[in-house]
Scaffold this active site. Structure first.
Site, PDB file in Angstrom:
ATOM      1  N   GLY A   1      -7.631   2.184   2.579  1.00 58.73           N
ATOM      2  CA  GLY A   1      -6.987   1.144   3.391  1.00 58.73           C
ATOM      3  C   GLY A   1      -6.964  -0.195   2.695  1.00 58.73           C
ATOM      4  O   GLY A   1      -6.731  -0.285   1.485  1.00 58.73           O
TER       5      GLY A   1
ATOM      6  N   ASP B   1       3.416   5.297   0.203  1.00 57.13           N
ATOM      7  CA  ASP B   1       4.431   5.656  -0.792  1.00 57.13           C
ATOM      8  C   ASP B   1       4.480   4.578  -1.877  1.00 57.13           C
ATOM      9  O   ASP B   1       4.662   4.884  -3.057  1.00 57.13           O
ATOM     10  CB  ASP B   1       5.806   5.799  -0.126  1.00 57.13           C
ATOM     11  CG  ASP B   1       5.790   6.799   1.023  1.00 57.13           C
ATOM     12  OD1 ASP B   1       5.070   7.807   0.909  1.00 57.13           O
ATOM     13  OD2 ASP B   1       6.475   6.555   2.030  1.00 57.13           O
TER      14      ASP B   1
ATOM     15  N   ARG C   1       1.459  15.616   7.979  1.00 53.07           N
ATOM     16  CA  ARG C   1       2.339  15.483   9.149  1.00 53.07           C
ATOM     17  C   ARG C   1       2.062  16.697  10.052  1.00 53.07           C
ATOM     18  O   ARG C   1       2.820  17.681  10.055  1.00 53.07           O
ATOM     19  CB  ARG C   1       3.815  15.494   8.732  1.00 53.07           C
ATOM     20  CG  ARG C   1       4.239  14.344   7.832  1.00 53.07           C
ATOM     21  CD  ARG C   1       4.366  13.021   8.589  1.00 53.07           C
ATOM     22  NE  ARG C   1       4.944  11.981   7.751  1.00 53.07           N
ATOM     23  CZ  ARG C   1       4.269  11.257   6.863  1.00 53.07           C
ATOM     24  NH1 ARG C   1       2.968  11.481   6.663  1.00 53.07           N
ATOM     25  NH2 ARG C   1       4.881  10.312   6.169  1.00 53.07           N
TER      26      ARG C   1
END
Lengths: 319, 319
Positions: free
Chosen positions: A230, A262, A169
């Protein structure tokens, strides 16, 4: 008393209900609860494993809402302390018909950013089998980073099994350089590191799954690196040099990718708790991620054990 | 270029749409904009007078929303500065079927609380005929109090006509004693002071309208005190000792009392701008207050000139 422990910040999200309007324009909102590590905790519990969530909230309405929702999911709140002087972090989130929604965070100086390291000593780690650590919490403040390191040290000293998700982040960290060096150092204490290919590019300069895995396998304790590639699935590399790609599941329609990473982590964690092989664990990670992207919320796609078995049956795979 | 100037903090209000639920439980919200001095500014403009609103907001979505709404009401935003480092104050507000709604403020350390006094020097007061000052802004921070005093000093030095509404907000002040002494001192610079009877009890120890008026008539510049006595109307006392009670209007159904006191103030202010007598001004204050309590919002009952005349006609009164 819990098999799993994680540390993170719950975020009260005001999700706009006004399609394609800017955050300043939209006026109708639905209040929901988010937070990456909390998602993991919720999904771990839904798959039948006890989990404690270490955090700090305010005594104000947002904090009380967060505790009530977390506890409603059956996640342990024994280590969620309360601050009278700091608010619970909150966020505005856009509703968009295409592309990623914009968000704005009102979380600087939040209660979680003031979770001090003295709170860690009281945590009972006796029954903990896996600790899930993510790169978000140490980013939110100097206090939080110190607290995160205190917990990490206790986990390492007690020989606990650690999974680590970089969860980059960049806007939360003081600088990109500091983020990169800190996240890589923290990852080195984990048994299993769970980077994505895009994160690899930022953290070690390559999006080649094997190069990323090799980088983290130099870690002090790291035995396995699982690189998320992905929709293609995940690449596993172990310390002994063995590698394997576990293909992802085909999803007809992706509704919202939030919570997929997650979901992957909690799939891996719960399978390892059930003594599955690393391949089975990654398969479950792919499965939970695939279920999650088909739902609009942050964690509403996470399955119960029955729902997971049903999914495997439909897909014709065996765990 | 404005006849009226006021200084205050705009508050983004998340108004719950879930009837009788606690602030922590409710999940559906409507975003609206509040703030007592802003209400006055909106109503002054709606009655046809130009007004500047001095404040500070964040550069984030809440701040941009506030500026856009304020400007949409036709209120001047030339003196609304922006802060990159502080957020715009926001608030949760309950929806209740009976009684007063609970609120919770996320405004400590807001952008408005960081409106520094150097911003006051740039304000052009040439055309200002009335400055409306309220006891809320000096309560929000030491910086805000200093800024408020800087503006007050400039207004006094330039012989501007000042109306002052105590607008007591005990939770914002550092202590009750400090609130009482500061509000009473600030009131002493006003030409017209607008206390309520309940405020009188706190500020000078009596709810007797004449005793309250006498207390504020000792002020350095105070010529008139108008004591709001609820549905009964208002009591006027002038420095020369003359008194008058102006009866309130009968309202069939009170929907929400928020904005009634601000409506009273803007009624008085606009009438004085139009060279009406003090009695006519207070009559208009009563009228705007009565119109406002019949609407659910904070300022949606404030009339246009035509609506005010219609109301007077219906009530059989002459301004």
């Amino acid at each position: 008393m819990s098999e799993v422990i994680t540390i993170g910040e719950p975020i009260i999200t005001f999700a706009s209900k006004d399609m394609d309007q800017s955050l300043s324009e939209s006026v109708n909102y639905l209040k929901i609860l988010g937070g990456a590590e909390l998602n993991v905790a919720i999904g771990v519990k839904r798959l039948g494993h006890d989990v404690e969530y270490v955090s700090r909230v305010g005594t104000e309405p947002f904090g009380q809402y967060a505790k009530s929702i977390i506890s409603g999911h059956g996640v342990g709140i024994d280590y969620i302390s309360e601050s009278e002087n700091h608010w619970t972090g909150h966020q505005l989130k856009q509703l968009v018909s295409t592309g990623d929604p914009e968000t704005f965070n009102y979380r600087k100086g939040s209660a979680a950013a003031h979770l001090t390291s003295d709170r860690i000593d009281a945590i009972n780690l006796d029954d903990v089998k896996i600790a899930h650590m993510s790169g978000i919490f140490p980013a939110i403040s100097d206090i939080a980073e110190k607290t995160f390191r205190t917990l990490l040290t206790r986990l390492v000293d007690n020989q606990k099994f650690i999974t680590f998700d970089p969860n980059l982040r960049p806007t939360l960290w003081k600088s990109k350089d500091y983020m990169v060096s800190t996240v890589n150092e923290l990852a080195s204490y984990a048994d299993v590191v769970l980077p994505g290919v895009e994160e690899g590019k930022i953290l070690m300069g390559s999006d080649d799954p094997e190069a990323i895995a090799d980088f983290y396998l130099k870690g002090e304790r790291t035995k396995t690196v699982i690189v998320k590639i992905g929709a293609s699935g995940a690449f596993i590399k172990n310390k002994d040099g063995s590698t394997k790609i576990i293909k992802g599941f085909k999803v007809d329609k992706v509704v919202d990718t939030v919570g997929a990473g997650d979901g992957f982590a909690l799939g891996v964690i719960t399978a390892l708790l059930e003594n599955k092989s690393m391949e089975s664990a990654v398969l479950r990670g792919n499965a939970v991620g695939a279920l999650q992207v088909q739902t609009p919320g942050d964690n509403d796609g996470y399955p119960t054990p029955g729902e997971l078995q049903e999914f495997y049956k439909k897909e014709g795979v065996q765990e």
